[in-house]
Design an enzyme around this catalytic site. Structure first.
Site, PDB file in Angstrom:
ATOM      1  N   GLU A  62       0.836  -1.211   0.000  1.00 22.72           N
ATOM      2  CA  GLU A  62       0.000   0.000   0.000  1.00 22.72           C
ATOM      3  C   GLU A  62       0.862   1.250   0.000  1.00 22.72           C
ATOM      4  OE1 GLU A  62      -3.095   0.064  -1.154  1.00 22.72           O
ATOM      5  OE2 GLU A  62      -3.729  -1.274   0.449  1.00 22.72           O
ATOM      6  N   GLY A 113     -16.646   5.037  -2.940  1.00 28.69           N
ATOM      7  CA  GLY A 113     -16.150   5.604  -1.680  1.00 28.69           C
ATOM      8  C   GLY A 113     -15.678   4.562  -0.675  1.00 28.69           C
ATOM      9  N   ASP A 135      -4.401   0.704  -9.281  1.00 31.05           N
ATOM     10  CA  ASP A 135      -5.816   0.363  -9.420  1.00 31.05           C
ATOM     11  C   ASP A 135      -6.184   0.085 -10.875  1.00 31.05           C
ATOM     12  OD1 ASP A 135      -5.669   1.041  -6.788  1.00 31.05           O
ATOM     13  OD2 ASP A 135      -6.695   2.956  -6.999  1.00 31.05           O
TER      14      ASP A 135
HETATM   15  C1  GLA Z   1      -5.274   4.631  -4.067  1.00 27.04           C
HETATM   16  C2  GLA Z   1      -4.540   5.026  -5.341  1.00 27.04           C
HETATM   17  C3  GLA Z   1      -3.512   3.963  -5.709  1.00 27.04           C
HETATM   18  C4  GLA Z   1      -2.618   3.610  -4.526  1.00 27.04           C
HETATM   19  C5  GLA Z   1      -3.441   3.360  -3.275  1.00 27.04           C
HETATM   20  C6  GLA Z   1      -2.579   3.179  -2.066  1.00 27.04           C
HETATM   21  O1  GLA Z   1      -6.051   3.510  -4.286  1.00 27.04           O
HETATM   22  O2  GLA Z   1      -5.442   5.172  -6.404  1.00 27.04           O
HETATM   23  O3  GLA Z   1      -2.751   4.401  -6.810  1.00 27.04           O
HETATM   24  O4  GLA Z   1      -1.654   4.610  -4.315  1.00 27.04           O
HETATM   25  O5  GLA Z   1      -4.352   4.408  -3.020  1.00 27.04           O
HETATM   26  O6  GLA Z   1      -1.818   2.035  -2.175  1.00 27.04           O
END
Ligand code: GLA
Length: 378
Positions: free
Chosen positions: A31, A116, A166
């Site tokens: 993360e 969200g 993502d």
């Molecule tokens: C969000 C962002 C991702 C990543 C996560 C944390 O989901 O869109 O790119 O940075 O936070 O890991």
């Protein structure tokens, strides 16, 4: 998929040319390191966003969703540039812009990725539109190209400074597996993640606490990592070791030190998690997941009371591992649990939330699912 085509036809009075779908995601571990050229280990969830698209002879772009059918958003393709009008439609417009589309289109979207909740509903929307446009206009873009284009849409059109995780997993995810993604060059490895075979379940706990990456906390964390990289004269956190960080502690602020410590240790945890997963060593995986949460809570400071209570309650109820997922400051936590413990875990989290006077959390489960796809409508 059939209903998205029907919805399009009812609204626009003709058949779509392409229909597509793209999933939301859960990140198993890794993360806040995608923007530091790190490794991440997410998987695509079953919930997805569907899109139906057809080209238009004129330059008009029309966008509508199943959820707000009565409102068709219209804009000329020449006006599709950053700063344009639009609310959620900007996620769609950003993709048209970043893919350099010059023709008008009619677009209809529908989906069930909870918004969200930190499950990347925005990436699901962007990616379903991107694969549909790629197919409709025969753009010939690879999944890596589309991941970069959709990230650019979100960064430069919507104005959210997200990393590339993502969109990549929404495009490249595979059923039954987590995706080891090297965020430096977008190379991937498929890591089988068959929770059910091991008698386990991955519970997703949506804390219902506010989550928005536009609030500043996300950009601040990203800026801290970039500042450390500048001060230590390295391209990114990927190039840092704990020893090197310790040795150069006096060159950075105390806050930057702990932010960097999270990045360095989290990248290492992802690689350890892959080894554990390949060996079906879920106990080690669980420990790494727990350590990730502690690092995100204490060093990176992106957790919040609701996430901490969810994680602590799940662990107290016997979870093998539990942590916040996504950007943080709200959104969801995951808990890797014995399948037979599901009710017990839910009850424990519900009771803990009630005890603290928090909003009632929502629970989901999802097997690792396939990534985005598009098909021509006959
Ligand atoms: C969000 C962002 C991702 C990543 C996560 C944390 O989901 O869109 O790119 O940075 O936070 O890991």
């Amino acid at each position: 998929m059939a209903s998205i085509a029907r919805g399009f036809e009812e609204l626009y009075g003709r058949k779509p040319e392409v229909i597509s779908e793209a999933p939301g995601r859960v990140n198993l571990i890794g993360e806040h390191i995608d923007y530091s050229e790190g490794f991440v280990l997410p998987f695509a969830i079953a919930d997805r966003t569907y899109a139906a698209i057809a080209a238009r002879g004129d330059g008009l772009v029309r966008i509508a969703s199943h959820q707000r059918k009565e409102k068709i958003f219209s804009i000329d393709i020449n006006d599709v540039k950053p700063g344009s009008k639009g609310d959620w439609e900007k996620y769609v417009l950003g993709v048209l812009w970043s893919l350099g589309i010059t023709s008008g289109v009619d677009i209809f979207v529908d989906g069930n990725v909870p918004g969200g909740a930190g499950l990347s509903s925005s990436a699901a929307l962007e990616c379903s539109v991107a694969v549909a446009l790629n197919s409709l206009f025969s753009l010939g873009k690879s999944k890596e190209d589309l991941a970069r284009a959709t990230q650019r849409a979100e960064n430069d059109y919507v104005g959210v400074p997200c990393g590339i995780m993502d969109q990549s997993v929404s495009l490249m995810g595979q059923a039954g597996a987590a995706l080891l993604l090297d965020c430096r060059d977008l190379t991937t490895e498929i890591v089988p993640f068959s929770v059910a075979d091991a008698g386990l379940e991955l519970l997703i706990i949506d804390t219902q606490a506010h989550h928005a990456l536009t609030d500043g906390g996300y950009a601040e964390r990203r800026a801290a990592c970039e500042s450390v990289a500048r001060k230590l004269d390295i391209p990114s956190m990927r190039h840092l070791t704990l020893d090197a960080l310790e040795a150069q502690r006096e060159k950075i602020t105390a806050t930057e030190f702990i932010r960097a410590r999270h990045a360095v240790t989290e990248i290492a945890r992802v690689l350890e998690a892959v080894v554990a997963l390949r060996a079906s060593d879920f106990v080690t995986l669980g420990k790494l997941i727990n350590a990730s949460h502690i690092s995100l809570r204490d060093d990176y400071a992106v957790s919040c009371p609701e996430l901490d209570v969810a994680v602590d309650a799940a662990i107290a109820a016997g979870a093998i591992g539990s942590r916040m997922v996504g950007g943080g400051f709200g959104g969801s936590a995951i808990a890797l649990i014995k399948a037979s413990d599901i009710q017990k875990t839910k009850d424990a989290v519900l009771a803990a939330f009630e005890g603290r006077g928090f909003r009632k959390p929502r629970f989901f489960t999802s097997l690792p699912s396939a990534g985005a796809s598009a098909s021509l409508v006959q």
